[in-house]
Motif scaffolding. Structure first.
Motif, PDB file in Angstrom:
ATOM      1  N   ASP A 148      36.415  37.092  35.517  1.00 34.04           N
ATOM      2  CA  ASP A 148      35.902  36.166  36.534  1.00 34.04           C
ATOM      3  C   ASP A 148      37.019  35.697  37.459  1.00 34.04           C
ATOM      4  O   ASP A 148      36.859  35.666  38.689  1.00 34.04           O
ATOM      5  CB  ASP A 148      35.222  34.960  35.868  1.00 34.04           C
ATOM      6  CG  ASP A 148      33.916  35.334  35.203  1.00 34.04           C
ATOM      7  OD1 ASP A 148      33.351  36.400  35.542  1.00 34.04           O
ATOM      8  OD2 ASP A 148      33.444  34.568  34.334  1.00 34.04           O
ATOM      9  N   LEU A 149      38.148  35.314  36.857  1.00 34.54           N
ATOM     10  CA  LEU A 149      39.285  34.863  37.660  1.00 34.54           C
ATOM     11  C   LEU A 149      39.837  36.012  38.494  1.00 34.54           C
ATOM     12  O   LEU A 149      40.144  35.838  39.680  1.00 34.54           O
ATOM     13  CB  LEU A 149      40.379  34.298  36.759  1.00 34.54           C
ATOM     14  CG  LEU A 149      41.669  33.852  37.464  1.00 34.54           C
ATOM     15  CD1 LEU A 149      41.385  32.784  38.509  1.00 34.54           C
ATOM     16  CD2 LEU A 149      42.702  33.367  36.449  1.00 34.54           C
ATOM     17  N   ALA A 150      39.959  37.196  37.892  1.00 32.47           N
ATOM     18  CA  ALA A 150      40.489  38.357  38.620  1.00 32.47           C
ATOM     19  C   ALA A 150      39.619  38.684  39.832  1.00 32.47           C
ATOM     20  O   ALA A 150      40.132  38.981  40.916  1.00 32.47           O
ATOM     21  CB  ALA A 150      40.593  39.554  37.691  1.00 32.47           C
ATOM     22  N   LYS A 151      38.311  38.609  39.659  1.00 33.46           N
ATOM     23  CA  LYS A 151      37.389  38.911  40.765  1.00 33.46           C
ATOM     24  C   LYS A 151      37.529  37.885  41.877  1.00 33.46           C
ATOM     25  O   LYS A 151      37.580  38.247  43.070  1.00 33.46           O
ATOM     26  CB  LYS A 151      35.948  38.932  40.242  1.00 33.46           C
ATOM     27  CG  LYS A 151      34.924  39.286  41.305  1.00 33.46           C
ATOM     28  CD  LYS A 151      33.524  39.381  40.693  1.00 33.46           C
ATOM     29  CE  LYS A 151      32.484  39.772  41.727  1.00 33.46           C
ATOM     30  NZ  LYS A 151      31.138  39.901  41.128  1.00 33.46           N
ATOM     31  N   GLU A 152      37.595  36.617  41.506  1.00 33.78           N
ATOM     32  CA  GLU A 152      37.740  35.543  42.503  1.00 33.78           C
ATOM     33  C   GLU A 152      39.026  35.725  43.304  1.00 33.78           C
ATOM     34  O   GLU A 152      39.028  35.620  44.541  1.00 33.78           O
ATOM     35  CB  GLU A 152      37.752  34.202  41.775  1.00 33.78           C
ATOM     36  CG  GLU A 152      37.965  33.001  42.690  1.00 33.78           C
ATOM     37  CD  GLU A 152      38.086  31.702  41.902  1.00 33.78           C
ATOM     38  OE1 GLU A 152      38.669  30.744  42.444  1.00 33.78           O
ATOM     39  OE2 GLU A 152      37.620  31.644  40.745  1.00 33.78           O
TER      40      GLU A 152
END
Length: 325
Positions: A92-96
């Motif tokens: 989730d963080l990587a995508k954001e």
């Protein structure tokens, strides 16, 4: 923690810094150098050289070099986060972060070509050599960006990770050439001294190396040697260490000045205080078969934080350069 006067990191040292620093000249037909008017002196009966007072237009020399350097950082940051997203690691963080970074790269490369007053870059680039280097960056960037967007969309993951793995260093090389060209074009006494340009370039490169470390870790974690290996990680850690020592202590033979203000010195010492324990943990990764989940997440967070602390140093160098022409 690396202190002023500590020369231990120079065992790897000066040759490594020289290898990552491309010399540039301070001449450019784009900016007028200090002119000299010849005025006849009736009293002396001879010609006297008097400096001409010129109107200097700020076109954002400091900002152009800084944002070109940020493209190098983003080439590694995007590769790292595409790897983490594809592997489902802190997805989730990587995508954001990946979505944000793609937008930033587009904004910065457009600004370097066309100007962007909101970034302090005034006016479009006019020099054909620099425009050619921007074209060369964009030629690699377009398929690289498309691959990252496909990973965000969950499409052809393996194929697109392979493309990013095989081209991220080419993108880094193209952006580094652009930075060197910007340095040569815009580092001049009218708007930015060569000494200030050098430390801004090296300090900015430190933020890129933090992202390369993160990318190397993901390559190790996912078994993708094209993206990063333990040997790559060791070399990147050494380069960061050598450059940080040079910024803290100065390296006159390489054109690196000592920290010019107490505030910049204190900020570099803060980076060093954060970096030293991280370095030891990174070097211990070499002996691990698998990085434990908890340690991987903590390293990801700590690297991100030291990258932010290093960016604050870059910002202080930029401010100093603008105030001390």
């Amino acid at each position: 923690m690396i202190g002023r006067g500590d020369s231990s990191a120079f065992s790897f040292g000066k040759a490594a810094l020289a290898a990552m620093t491309i010399e540039s000249t301070a001449s450019s037909p784009t900016f007028a150098q200090e002119a000299l008017l010849i005025q006849e002196s009736a009293q002396l009966g001879e010609a006297t050289l008097i400096p001409a007072k010129l109107d200097i237009v700020d076109v954002g020399a400091v900002e152009r070099i800084d944002y070109a350097s940020r493209l190098s950082l983003l080439s590694q940051q995007i590769a790292a986060n595409a790897c983490y997203l594809a592997a489902g690691i802190d997805a989730d963080l990587a995508k954001e972060l990946l979505i944000k970074e793609l937008a930033e790269f587009d904004q910065y490369i457009a600004a370097l070509r066309n100007g962007d007053p909101s970034l302090g870059i005034i006016g479009a680039e006019e020099r054909s050599k620099t425009l050619k280097h921007i074209d060369e960056v964009e030629a690699v960037w377009k398929p690289f960006k498309a691959a990252a967007e496909a990973i965000i969309a969950g499409q052809d993951i393996e194929k697109n990770v392979a493309l990013i793995s095989s081209t991220n260093m080419t993108l880094l090389e193209r952006t580094a050439i652009l930075v060197t060209d910007m340095n040569a074009e815009y580092a001049n006494p009218a708007e930015l001294t060569q000494a200030n340009a050098m430390v801004i370039e090296i300090a900015s490169r430190q933020t890129m190396l933090i992202q390369r470390i993160s990318k190397d870790l993901c390559g190790i974690e996912t078994g993708n040697p094209t993206l990063g290996t333990k040997e790559d990680l060791k070399k990147t850690v050494e380069l960061f260490e050598v450059s940080l020592t040079a910024l803290l202590n100065g390296m006159p033979e390489a054109g690196v000045m000592v920290p010019p203000t107490p505030e910049i010195l204190a900020s570099l010492q803060a980076v060093s205080a954060e970096w030293t324990p991280i370095r030891e943990r990174l070097l211990s990764v070499e002996a691990m078969e698998v990085i434990p989940d908890e340690e991987r997440v903590k390293l990801f967070e700590d690297l991100d934080h030291v990258g932010q602390t290093m960016q604050a140093v870059v910002d202080k160098y930029r401010t100093f350069a603008k105030q001390h022409l």
